[in-house]
Scaffold this motif. Structure first.
Motif, short mmCIF file in Angstrom:
data_model
loop_
_atom_site.label_atom_id
_atom_site.label_comp_id
_atom_site.label_asym_id
_atom_site.label_seq_id
_atom_site.Cartn_x
_atom_site.Cartn_y
_atom_site.Cartn_z
N SER A 271 0.83 -1.21 0.00
CA SER A 271 0.00 0.00 0.00
C SER A 271 0.86 1.26 0.00
O SER A 271 0.54 2.26 -0.64
N VAL A 272 2.00 1.21 0.71
CA VAL A 272 2.91 2.36 0.74
C VAL A 272 3.56 2.54 -0.63
O VAL A 272 3.73 3.67 -1.11
N SER A 273 3.90 1.44 -1.27
CA SER A 273 4.48 1.51 -2.62
C SER A 273 3.49 2.17 -3.57
O SER A 273 3.86 3.02 -4.39
N HIS A 274 2.24 1.78 -3.47
CA HIS A 274 1.18 2.35 -4.30
C HIS A 274 1.13 3.87 -4.13
O HIS A 274 1.08 4.64 -5.09
N GLN A 275 1.17 4.32 -2.87
CA GLN A 275 1.08 5.75 -2.57
C GLN A 275 2.32 6.49 -3.08
O GLN A 275 2.22 7.58 -3.67
N MET A 276 3.49 5.92 -2.87
CA MET A 276 4.74 6.57 -3.27
C MET A 276 4.83 6.73 -4.79
O MET A 276 5.22 7.78 -5.30
N ILE A 277 4.46 5.66 -5.51
CA ILE A 277 4.54 5.72 -6.96
C ILE A 277 3.55 6.74 -7.51
O ILE A 277 3.87 7.56 -8.37
N LEU A 385 1.38 -3.09 -10.06
CA LEU A 385 0.23 -3.11 -9.16
C LEU A 385 -1.00 -2.67 -9.95
O LEU A 385 -0.91 -1.75 -10.77
N ILE A 386 -2.13 -3.31 -9.70
CA ILE A 386 -3.37 -2.94 -10.37
C ILE A 386 -3.82 -1.57 -9.89
O ILE A 386 -3.97 -1.34 -8.70
N GLU A 387 -4.05 -0.66 -10.82
CA GLU A 387 -4.53 0.68 -10.49
C GLU A 387 -6.02 0.82 -10.79
O GLU A 387 -6.78 1.35 -9.99
N GLN A 388 -6.42 0.34 -11.95
CA GLN A 388 -7.81 0.50 -12.35
C GLN A 388 -8.17 -0.57 -13.37
O GLN A 388 -7.35 -1.00 -14.17
N SER A 416 3.29 3.96 -15.52
CA SER A 416 2.05 3.21 -15.69
C SER A 416 2.03 2.50 -17.04
O SER A 416 2.80 2.80 -17.94
N ALA A 417 1.10 1.54 -17.11
CA ALA A 417 0.88 0.79 -18.34
C ALA A 417 -0.61 0.59 -18.52
O ALA A 417 -1.35 0.49 -17.54
N LYS A 418 -1.05 0.53 -19.77
CA LYS A 418 -2.47 0.29 -20.07
C LYS A 418 -2.56 -0.89 -21.03
O LYS A 418 -1.85 -0.94 -22.04
N LEU A 437 -2.14 -0.27 -14.94
CA LEU A 437 -1.23 -0.78 -13.93
C LEU A 437 -0.23 0.30 -13.52
O LEU A 437 0.18 1.12 -14.34
N GLN A 438 0.15 0.28 -12.27
CA GLN A 438 1.31 1.05 -11.82
C GLN A 438 2.56 0.24 -12.02
O GLN A 438 2.61 -0.93 -11.61
N VAL A 439 3.56 0.80 -12.62
CA VAL A 439 4.81 0.09 -12.88
C VAL A 439 5.79 0.40 -11.75
O VAL A 439 6.08 1.55 -11.46
N MET A 440 6.29 -0.66 -11.12
CA MET A 440 7.24 -0.48 -10.03
C MET A 440 8.63 -0.23 -10.58
O MET A 440 9.03 -0.83 -11.59
N GLU A 441 9.37 0.62 -9.87
CA GLU A 441 10.74 0.88 -10.28
C GLU A 441 11.63 -0.31 -10.00
O GLU A 441 11.37 -1.09 -9.08
N ARG A 442 12.67 -0.45 -10.78
CA ARG A 442 13.65 -1.49 -10.49
C ARG A 442 14.47 -1.06 -9.30
O ARG A 442 14.89 0.08 -9.19
N SER A 443 14.69 -1.99 -8.35
CA SER A 443 15.46 -1.64 -7.15
C SER A 443 16.94 -1.57 -7.47
O SER A 443 17.39 -2.15 -8.44
#
Length: 443
Positions: A271-277, A385-388, A416-418, A437-443
């Motif tokens: 959930s924090v990752s979602h908010q940060m992105i 992560l699923i956004e919508q 993001s990606a659609k 989708l929200q695309v996560m950054e590579r660590s």
């Protein structure tokens, strides 16, 4: 000495169940300010002492049971099985590691009894004594009693003897479910697992100046800091953008961003990752309920944690795992030639359908979302992560039908990606979705 906040909570806990309370009545009865009364009532609501009901008000209720079990103790087992304690009550706070069903001879079961385990058995006194002597607790099914000798031994060993009216199979199922829930909860990484504690957190005071910010930024290489008052409560966040063009003598609390987005230790990393992105945040303060600073969590820490979660072995299956576990990846065509973009296939099983025998809308949503994530992982090597999701159920999908799901990437960006997802039955489209989708950054 107890604080006013603690005294109010103690007063509320002493009220009879069903009693109505209000900020004004608490403030008047205990001679405190309405602000103090309000904060205490909100805390009481969070801990399950009171509940606010529309058009009724705030009333005293029975304390809510905690749904998620942090650690499965024998005391928690008593609640799960609706049982009672016949002896060894001093051991109720000990952890349960595993359970054993006493359905064999005593000699044969010795190898299975380990300290901290729970022996589930009927009215076999020899097995009850054997378990206690080997450091295990005892659960007697069928509502049977035990002897004074067994109860006394339980007290000596500080290992509980429990009783329930349920049969052995039912009890084993209930406890196994509780153990699975515990494993799933442990597998969900929380902020408390990754955040930087206060002693390693760099922060500024409200009375500091921009010169202090410049010095701290130069020392640490960071550009974003939480701002606290004299009580160590977070009142803002200051960034390089906030101080741009301001004189060095300017106070931090005049330029900082007030009411910043904060997180608590119990929040999930996802959930924090979602908010940060979504908000483009590099750092978030970790606080207690009263906004006291506990530490901070950085975007880099969150991304690393999310990447680690993706690689962890599954500890216990959730409903989501059971649904997506039925999806098969097809990466070749009928002639055996590799496909540029694989499609996915699944059969509608009895567990997937609703009351009229067609696939549940929630199950179909889970499958569509999983296909979207798999597609991005396959083509871009990125976790998401699923956004919508905008899902259209075009035709009924019956039990035991085989569905093929195909994905097409419409857009792929840094954040993001659609995707366009289509589900087919015998080459006829039966469902269609647009997934963001929200695309996560590579660590």
């Amino acid at each position: 000495m107890a604080t006013k906040h603690d005294l109010i909570l103690e007063y509320i806990e002493g009220l009879p169940v069903g009693e109505r309370i209000s900020v004004r009545s608490i403030a008047k009865n205990l001679s405190v300010s309405e602000g103090t009364a309000y904060r205490a009532i909100k805390d009481a609501e969070n801990t399950g002492l009171v509940s606010t009901i529309q058009r009724v008000g705030t009333i005293r209720i029975e304390r809510k049971l905690k749904k998620n079990i942090e650690r499965l103790t024998f005391g928690e087992v008593v609640r799960i099985i609706e049982g009672d304690v016949l002896g060894g009550s001093d051991g109720l706070d000990k952890d349960l590691d595993k359970f054993v069903i006493g359905a064999m001879t005593e000699d044969a079961m010795r190898r299975y009894i380990t300290p901290g385990s729970l022996m589930i058995v009927g009215n076999r006194e020899g097995v009850q004594e054997l378990a206690l002597k080997n450091g295990a607790a005892v659960l007697i099914t069928g509502g049977f009693d035990t002897t004074e000798a067994v109860a006394s031994l339980a007290d000596q060993q500080a290992m509980p003897v429990l009783r329930t009216t349920y049969d052995t199979f039912t009890v084993a199922t209930m406890i196994n479910r509780a153990l699975s829930d515990q494993l799933i909860k442990k597998d969900i990484m929380q902020v408390s697992d990754i955040y930087m504690p206060l002693d390693k957190t760099v922060y500024l005071m409200a009375g500091d100046t921009i010169a202090s910010y410049q010095k701290l930024s130069s020392q640490t290489g960071h550009s974003r800091f939480p701002v606290v008052n004299k009580n160590m409560r977070v009142i803002g966040v200051v960034t390089a953008k906030d101080i741009l063009g301001k004189p060095d003598s300017q106070l931090i609390d005049r330029v900082m961003t007030r009411e910043p987005i904060v997180v608590k230790q119990s929040m999930s990393v996802a959930s924090v990752s979602h908010q940060m992105i979504w908000d483009g945040l590099e750092m978030m303060p970790v606080v207690q309920d009263d906004l006291t600073l506990m530490g901070m969590v950085s975007r880099q820490d969150v991304m690393k944690a999310m990447q680690l979660v993706q690689r962890q072995p599954q500890m216990s299956n959730t409903i989501s795992d059971q649904v997506v576990g039925e999806i098969q990846t097809v990466d070749t065509d009928r002639e055996g030639q590799p496909l540029a973009l694989p499609f996915y296939r699944f059969e509608v099983s009895p567990q997937m359908v609703n009351s009229v025998g067609t696939i549940s809308f929630g199950v179909l949503s889970e499958i569509i979302g999983n296909v979207a994530q798999r597609t991005i992982l396959h083509t871009q090597r990125r976790n998401t992560l699923i956004e919508q999701m905008n899902l259209h159920y075009l035709r009924l999908i019956q039990l035991e039908t085989e569905i093929e799901v195909q994905a097409k990437i419409l857009e792929f960006g840094r954040r993001s990606a659609k995707l366009d997802i289509e589900a087919y039955l015998d080459n006829i489209i039966v469902a269609k979705a647009i997934v963001v989708l929200q695309v996560m950054e590579r660590s």
